[in-house]
Write a protein that holds these residues in place. Structure first.
Motif, mmCIF file in Angstrom:
data_model
loop_
_atom_site.group_PDB
_atom_site.id
_atom_site.type_symbol
_atom_site.label_atom_id
_atom_site.label_comp_id
_atom_site.label_asym_id
_atom_site.label_seq_id
_atom_site.Cartn_x
_atom_site.Cartn_y
_atom_site.Cartn_z
ATOM 1 N N TRP A 1 135.455 46.181 48.020
ATOM 2 C CA TRP A 1 135.329 46.166 49.481
ATOM 3 C C TRP A 1 136.678 46.150 50.163
ATOM 4 O O TRP A 1 136.780 46.484 51.338
ATOM 5 N N PRO B 1 122.012 46.780 51.110
ATOM 6 C CA PRO B 1 121.883 48.172 50.648
ATOM 7 C C PRO B 1 120.483 48.712 50.925
ATOM 8 O O PRO B 1 119.506 47.944 50.951
ATOM 9 N N ALA C 1 122.813 39.113 47.511
ATOM 10 C CA ALA C 1 124.193 38.595 47.569
ATOM 11 C C ALA C 1 125.099 39.813 47.550
ATOM 12 O O ALA C 1 125.987 39.950 46.707
ATOM 13 N N GLY D 1 127.099 41.192 49.895
ATOM 14 C CA GLY D 1 128.375 41.280 50.587
ATOM 15 C C GLY D 1 128.313 41.763 52.018
ATOM 16 O O GLY D 1 127.265 41.694 52.688
ATOM 17 N N THR E 1 128.520 45.102 38.630
ATOM 18 C CA THR E 1 129.894 45.032 38.113
ATOM 19 C C THR E 1 130.170 43.622 37.626
ATOM 20 O O THR E 1 130.054 42.664 38.399
ATOM 21 N N ARG F 1 138.255 40.607 44.730
ATOM 22 C CA ARG F 1 138.423 39.218 45.152
ATOM 23 C C ARG F 1 138.076 38.286 43.987
ATOM 24 O O ARG F 1 136.952 38.332 43.468
HETATM 25 P P1 NA7 Z 1 130.930 41.157 47.377
HETATM 26 O O1 NA7 Z 1 132.142 40.618 46.753
HETATM 27 O O2 NA7 Z 1 131.019 42.456 48.107
HETATM 28 O O3 NA7 Z 1 129.811 41.233 46.250
HETATM 29 C C1 NA7 Z 1 128.626 41.930 46.464
HETATM 30 C C2 NA7 Z 1 127.891 42.062 45.176
HETATM 31 O O4 NA7 Z 1 126.700 42.811 45.411
HETATM 32 C C3 NA7 Z 1 128.676 42.809 44.112
HETATM 33 O O5 NA7 Z 1 128.395 42.258 42.868
HETATM 34 C C4 NA7 Z 1 128.105 44.210 44.235
HETATM 35 O O6 NA7 Z 1 128.257 44.988 43.082
HETATM 36 C C5 NA7 Z 1 126.660 43.907 44.499
HETATM 37 N N1 NA7 Z 1 125.964 45.034 45.102
HETATM 38 C C6 NA7 Z 1 126.184 45.564 46.331
HETATM 39 N N2 NA7 Z 1 125.367 46.608 46.522
HETATM 40 C C7 NA7 Z 1 124.637 46.736 45.393
HETATM 41 C C8 NA7 Z 1 123.629 47.643 44.976
HETATM 42 N N3 NA7 Z 1 123.222 48.630 45.766
HETATM 43 N N4 NA7 Z 1 123.085 47.492 43.745
HETATM 44 C C9 NA7 Z 1 123.509 46.485 42.943
HETATM 45 N N5 NA7 Z 1 124.458 45.596 43.279
HETATM 46 C C10 NA7 Z 1 125.015 45.735 44.488
HETATM 47 O O7 NA7 Z 1 130.324 40.125 48.431
HETATM 48 P P2 NA7 Z 1 130.310 38.551 48.361
HETATM 49 O O8 NA7 Z 1 129.417 38.079 49.453
HETATM 50 O O9 NA7 Z 1 130.025 38.089 46.982
HETATM 51 O O10 NA7 Z 1 131.764 38.135 48.663
HETATM 52 C C11 NA7 Z 1 132.403 38.572 49.854
HETATM 53 C C12 NA7 Z 1 133.466 37.609 50.247
HETATM 54 O O11 NA7 Z 1 132.846 36.571 50.977
HETATM 55 C C13 NA7 Z 1 134.138 36.914 49.129
HETATM 56 O O12 NA7 Z 1 135.219 37.570 48.653
HETATM 57 C C14 NA7 Z 1 134.516 35.593 49.725
HETATM 58 O O13 NA7 Z 1 135.721 35.709 50.370
HETATM 59 C C15 NA7 Z 1 133.479 35.341 50.730
HETATM 60 P P3 NA7 Z 1 129.595 45.898 42.905
HETATM 61 O O14 NA7 Z 1 130.700 44.915 42.593
HETATM 62 O O15 NA7 Z 1 129.829 46.581 44.221
HETATM 63 O O16 NA7 Z 1 129.283 46.818 41.822
#
Ligand code: NA7
Length: 576
Positions: free
Chosen positions: A506, A163, A390, A392, A222, A341
Motif C-alpha cells: 500500500w 475488496p 482486515a 486495509g 501474502t 509495513r
Molecule cells: P494492510 O497492511 O493493507 O493489510 C491488508 C491485508 O488484506 C493484506 O494481508 C492483504 O493481502 C489482504 N487483502 C487485501 N485485499 C485482499 C483480497 N482481495 N484478497 C485477499 N487478501 C486481501 O492493512 P492493515 O489494516 O493490516 O494495516 C494497515 C496499517 O494500519 C498498518 O500498517 C498499521 O499502520 C495500521 P496482500 O498483502 O495485499 O496480498
C-alpha cells in the motif's frame, strides 16, 4: 468556468455559512493540536469538523479486536506540553485503541478544545474561491463553512478498503471491516469466523478472535514477517525513568529517522561474526517491537543484510508453528523484511497451534466469490457465520480524495493526482492556495511514529500561517517547479532503500485496483525532513508563491545516496 465560480458550491445551502479564519478537518492527533495552535497561539477563529461523535480520528473507528498501536506508548504522545506529559500515565508498553481514545479525550478536555469541534459532520466538498480568497466547505449534513485557511487532518489510514468480491451481498452471516468496527463490539462465541487479510491489523486480530470463536479460518494472500511486541504493563520503575528522562526521550524521537524512542545502531550486519549477529538478533527479538529493525544500520538498505534478518525471523516462525505445512505458508514471504509495513504481534504465530485455527493460502487459490454460506476459493468453500475484512485502507490519498477538493479555476485534486499524488513537502499542492495537508503523501507520515510527524507538521503550518498574518500576505501556494523537484526527491529517497523490492504494497498504492503505483511517503527520514522544512521556512518559504508575488525562487532538491540517508538517520542538526 470563470474564476471564482464555485461548481461544488452550487450544492451548498447558502443560508447557513459559518465564516472562519481556519477550518480543520478531523479531530485526531493532528486536528486537536492544530486547533490549539491556531486558536490559542495565533489567535484565529477556528473550528474543527469531525465525522465521528467523539475525538480520536483513526482511533475512533479502529476498534477491532486486538487493536493496538505499534509505537511505544511513551513516544505515542504529544511532546509539546510538559504538563500533559507529566499528568498522563500510560498503562502498557503499547497503547490499546481504548486507551488512545481516552488519552485524546483527556488532552481535548484539558485544553478546552471540544467547544470548537463540530462532531457528526462529514465534509463532502471543499472549493477555493479565488476572487474572495476563501475556501467554501460543505458537509453531508448541509453545514457550510467559509475560511481563509483549510487544513486537512484526516489521517493516512482512515479510508477503508473492502475488496469487491462477487456475491458479497448474498452472504447470510455478519461481516465487518476492522476499520469500521461496531462500537458495541462483536461476539464471536460459538461462531465460525473467516478473516481475510494478514497485514498489521489482521496479525493483531487473529489471536484475539481465536480465543472466543468456535473456529477461525485465516485467508492469507501474502505471508508477512512479524516480531513479538512484548507488550505488558509499564512498571513503576519505567514510569520513574520516563519522569527523569523526558528531555532526552524528546530529543531522541525528534532526531531519529522514524520518530521512535530508540536509536538505529551504527553497526552493519556483516561487521560482526555469525555468533555475535545471532546474539544481537536474539536480544532484539526478546526485547520485541519495531526496534528489531534498528539493531543493524543496513537492514533497510542492503538486500544481503536484509536477507540475514529475514532468515532469522523465518527460523523463529518455524520454531513456533508446529504444523509444517502451516509453517511453510507463513514463511513463504515474497518481499524483504520491512519493505511492507512491519507488524509486531502478541502470539500471532502461536495461534496457529490452536485446534480451532486454520490458515488458507489464497495466493495459490484466490477467493473467487462470497456465497450465502461463506467464502469460496478455487479449491473449496468455507462455511462461515462472520467474515472479518482486515483488508486495509486506501492509504494516504483516499482520505483526501474523498473530500472532493477543487482548487483554483475549478481544478480537481482527483484530476491532478490521476497519475499519483504530487505535492511540495507533502504539505501543499500548486493550484490549492492556503490548503495544508497534515501528513499528506510526500511527507514521512506512515514511515514515522505518527505523533512526531504530526507535531512537526502542525508547528510548521502554524508558523507559516503566523508569517502570513504578520506580514499581511493573503495566501501561500506551492510552485509547480518546487513540487516537481520534491516529488523527484521523494522517489530518489525511496529508490535508495529496499522499498522498490516490494512494489505490491500500500506504500505504492498497489492494494487498490486501478490506483497509480507511486511510492507515497517520504523515506528520507524524519530528522532530515524536519531540517529541510525548517530551512525552507527560514528562507521565507522558498519554493512557494506568497500572495500575488512569485519570487521565482525554486527549491533545490539535494541529491541523496545511501550514505546520506544513513547519515540522516543519525543527524542531529540540519541535513541540507
Ligand atoms: P494492510 O497492511 O493493507 O493489510 C491488508 C491485508 O488484506 C493484506 O494481508 C492483504 O493481502 C489482504 N487483502 C487485501 N485485499 C485482499 C483480497 N482481495 N484478497 C485477499 N487478501 C486481501 O492493512 P492493515 O489494516 O493490516 O494495516 C494497515 C496499517 O494500519 C498498518 O500498517 C498499521 O499502520 C495500521 P496482500 O498483502 O495485499 O496480498
Amino acid at each position: 468556468m470563470p474564476d471564482g465560480v464555485l461548481s461544488n458550491q452550487k450544492k451548498i445551502n447558502q443560508g447557513r455559512i459559518t465564516k472562519l479564519d481556519a477550518l480543520i478537518i478531523g479531530a485526531g492527533f493532528s486536528g486537536l493540536y492544530q486547533l490549539l495552535c491556531l486558536r490559542d497561539k495565533v489567535g484565529l477563529s477556528v473550528k474543527v469538523v469531525e465525522a465521528g461523535d467523539g475525538v480520536g480520528g483513526t482511533w475512533y473507528w479502529n476498534r477491532y479486536p486486538g487493536a493496538r498501536c505499534d509505537s511505544e506508548s511513551h513516544s505515542y504522545s504529544y511532546y509539546f506540553s510538559d504538563e500533559i506529559l507529566k499528568e498522563w500515565k500510560w498503562s502498557e508498553r503499547y497503547p490499546g485503541h481504548a486507551e488512545v481514545v481516552r488519552y485524546l479525550n483527556f488532552v481535548a478536555d484539558k485544553l478546552d478544545l471540544k467547544r470548537d469541534i463540530n462532531f457528526n459532520l462529514r465534509v463532502c466538498s471543499a472549493t477555493y474561491n479565488a476572487s474572495e480568497n476563501v475556501w467554501a466547505v460543505e458537509t453531508e449534513q448541509g453545514e457550510c463553512f467559509e475560511c481563509t485557511y483549510l487544513i486537512t487532518a484526516v489521517g493516512c489510514l482512515s479510508s477503508t478498503n473492502i475488496p469487491t468480491f462477487p456475491g458479497h451481498e448474498s452472504f447470510e452471516g455478519e461481516w465487518y471491516h476492522t476499520g469500521q468496527w461496531p462500537h458495541e463490539g462483536v461476539d464471536f462465541t460459538g461462531k465460525r469466523v473467516g478473516q481475510i487479510g494478514t497485514g498489521s491489523t489482521g496479525i493483531q486480530a487473529v489471536p484475539v478472535i481465536a480465543e472466543t470463536a468456535k473456529h477461525l479460518t485465516v485467508f492469507q494472500r501474502t505471508a508477512n514477517y512479524s516480531v513479538p511486541a512484548k507488550n505488558g504493563p509499564l512498571s513503576k520503575e519505567f514510569q520513574e525513568y520516563l519522569d527523569a528522562n523526558r528531555a532526552d526521550i524528546k530529543e531522541t524521537i525528534r532526531t531519529t529517522p522514524n520518530g521512535h524512542p530508540f536509536v538505529i545502531s551504527e553497526r552493519k550486519v556483516f561487521d560482526v561474526n555469525d555468533a555475535e549477529r545471532e546474539k544481537i538478533f536474539e536480544e532484539a527479538w526478546e526485547h520485541g517491537g519495531l526496534g528489531f529493525r534498528a539493531c543493524f544500520q543496513d537492514i533497510a538498505f542492503d538486500k544481503n543484510a536484509n536477507d540475514v534478518a529475514a532468515d532469522f525471523i523465518k527460523r523463529k516462525i518455524r520454531s513456533i508453528v508446529k504444523d509444517p505445512k502451516t509453517a511453510d505458508l507463513l514463511t513463504d514471504i515474497d518481499h524483504p523484511y520491512a519493505t511492507k509495513r512491519p507488524p509486531i504481534d502478541t502470539n500471532y504465530f502461536e495461534t496457529y497451534n490452536r485446534d480451532n485455527v486454520d490458515l488458507v493460502d489464497v495466493r495459490s487459490s484466490p477467493i473467487e466469490c462470497i456465497t450465502p454460506k461463506g467464502v469460496k476459493t478455487g479449491n473449496a468453500e468455507y462455511e462461515l457465520d462472520i467474515i472479518v475484512f482486515a483488508t486495509g485502507f486506501d492509504a494516504m490519498t483516499g482520505p483526501l480524495l474523498r473530500l472532493n477538493i477543487e482548487g483554483r479555476d475549478g481544478i480537481k485534486l482527483a484530476d491532478i493526482w490521476e497519475a499519483g499524488p504530487k505535492s511540495y513537502l507533502g504539505l501543499q499542492i500548486p493550484g490549492f492556495p492556503n490548503l495544508f495537508t497534515i501528513t499528506g503523501p510526500g511527507s514521512p507520515s506512515v514511515l514515522c511514529n505518527m505523533p512526531v510527524a504530526i507535531e512537526q507538521h502542525v508547528e510548521w503550518v502554524t508558523d507559516c500561517i503566523s508569517f502570513l498574518e504578520d506580514n499581511k500576505i493573503a495566501s501561500i501556494e506551492a510552485t509547480k517547479d518546487s513540487m516537481d523537484k520534491w516529488v523527484s526527491h521523494v522517489n530518489e529517497c525511496a529508490d535508495v532503500t529496499l522499498m522498490p523490492h516490494a512494489k505490491h504494497t500500500w506504500y505504492y498504492g498497489a492494494n487498490i485496483p486501478g490506483k497509480p503505483r507511486v511510492f507515497m511517503p517520504y523515506a528520507g527520514g524524519m530528522a532530515r525532513y524536519r531540517a529541510i522544512c525548517d530551512d525552507i521556512a527560514k528562507q521565507k518559504y522558498i519554493g512557494f508563491k506568497l500572495g500575488e508575488t512569485d519570487t521565482g525562487d525554486v527549491w533545490s532538491a539535494p541529491s541523496i545516496s545511501v550514505d546520506d540517508l544513513v547519515e540522516a538517520a543519525m543527524v542531529k542538526g540540519p541535513a541540507v
